[in-house]
Motif scaffolding. Structure first.
Motif, short mmCIF file in Angstrom:
data_model
loop_
_atom_site.label_atom_id
_atom_site.label_comp_id
_atom_site.label_asym_id
_atom_site.label_seq_id
_atom_site.Cartn_x
_atom_site.Cartn_y
_atom_site.Cartn_z
N LEU A 24 42.64 45.17 47.24
CA LEU A 24 43.79 44.38 46.80
C LEU A 24 43.69 42.94 47.28
CD1 LEU A 24 46.67 46.99 47.23
CD2 LEU A 24 45.32 46.45 45.19
N ALA A 25 43.14 42.74 48.46
CA ALA A 25 42.93 41.38 48.95
C ALA A 25 41.95 40.63 48.06
CB ALA A 25 42.42 41.40 50.39
N ARG A 26 40.90 41.32 47.59
CA ARG A 26 39.92 40.66 46.71
C ARG A 26 40.52 40.38 45.34
NH1 ARG A 26 37.97 41.79 50.98
NH2 ARG A 26 35.87 41.29 51.64
N LEU A 27 41.46 41.20 44.90
CA LEU A 27 42.14 40.91 43.63
C LEU A 27 42.96 39.63 43.75
CD1 LEU A 27 43.53 44.32 42.33
CD2 LEU A 27 41.71 42.94 41.33
N ARG A 28 43.62 39.47 44.88
CA ARG A 28 44.48 38.32 45.09
C ARG A 28 43.69 37.04 45.37
NH1 ARG A 28 46.63 42.56 43.79
NH2 ARG A 28 48.58 43.35 44.57
N ARG A 29 42.59 37.21 46.13
CA ARG A 29 41.75 36.06 46.51
C ARG A 29 40.29 36.45 46.32
NH1 ARG A 29 43.04 33.30 51.87
NH2 ARG A 29 43.26 31.42 50.67
N SER A 31 36.33 36.67 46.13
CA SER A 31 35.31 36.12 47.03
C SER A 31 33.94 36.40 46.43
CB SER A 31 35.44 36.74 48.42
OG SER A 31 35.23 38.13 48.33
N SER A 40 36.62 40.88 40.41
CA SER A 40 37.13 39.66 39.77
C SER A 40 36.92 39.74 38.27
CB SER A 40 36.46 38.42 40.36
OG SER A 40 35.08 38.45 40.12
N PRO A 47 43.04 40.16 34.92
CA PRO A 47 42.76 40.81 36.20
C PRO A 47 43.01 42.32 36.11
CG PRO A 47 44.19 38.91 36.50
CD PRO A 47 44.08 39.15 35.03
N GLU A 49 44.27 46.04 37.14
CA GLU A 49 45.47 46.59 37.78
C GLU A 49 45.07 47.11 39.16
OE1 GLU A 49 47.33 49.51 35.32
OE2 GLU A 49 47.49 48.16 33.62
N ASP A 50 46.02 47.15 40.08
CA ASP A 50 45.75 47.56 41.45
C ASP A 50 45.06 48.92 41.54
OD1 ASP A 50 47.00 45.21 42.10
OD2 ASP A 50 48.66 46.14 43.17
#
Length: 75
Positions: A24-29, A31, A40, A47, A49-50
């Motif tokens: 979820l962190a990689r979805l938001r930001r 890398s 990504s 994007p 879905e979670d």
């Protein structure tokens, strides 16, 4: 945990629980690491879905584990 019939689903659930905050962190930001690139969106794509992102990360990062376990059990 490995002796019961439902060991594999429980292990996968535990791994999914572990990887969830990272995915979820990689979805938001996004890398440049493996997880970030995997999750990504491509150009012009929406994007993920979670739940799909967690499933994708779990599948890719645990792929082949059955083969490893089987090989080690023969040693």
């Amino acid at each position: 945990i490995l002796d019961s019939e439902d060991a594999e689903p429980r292990l996968m659930e535990r791994f999914a629980d572990y990887i969830r905050p990272h995915a979820l962190a990689r979805l938001r930001r996004p890398s440049a690491d493996l997880l970030g690139r995997l999750l990504s969106p491509g150009a012009g794509e929406e994007p993920m879905e979670d739940g799909r992102a967690v499933d994708m990360a779990t599948t890719v990062l645990t792929g082949g584990i059955d083969t490893v376990v089987s090989t080690l059990s023969l040693a």
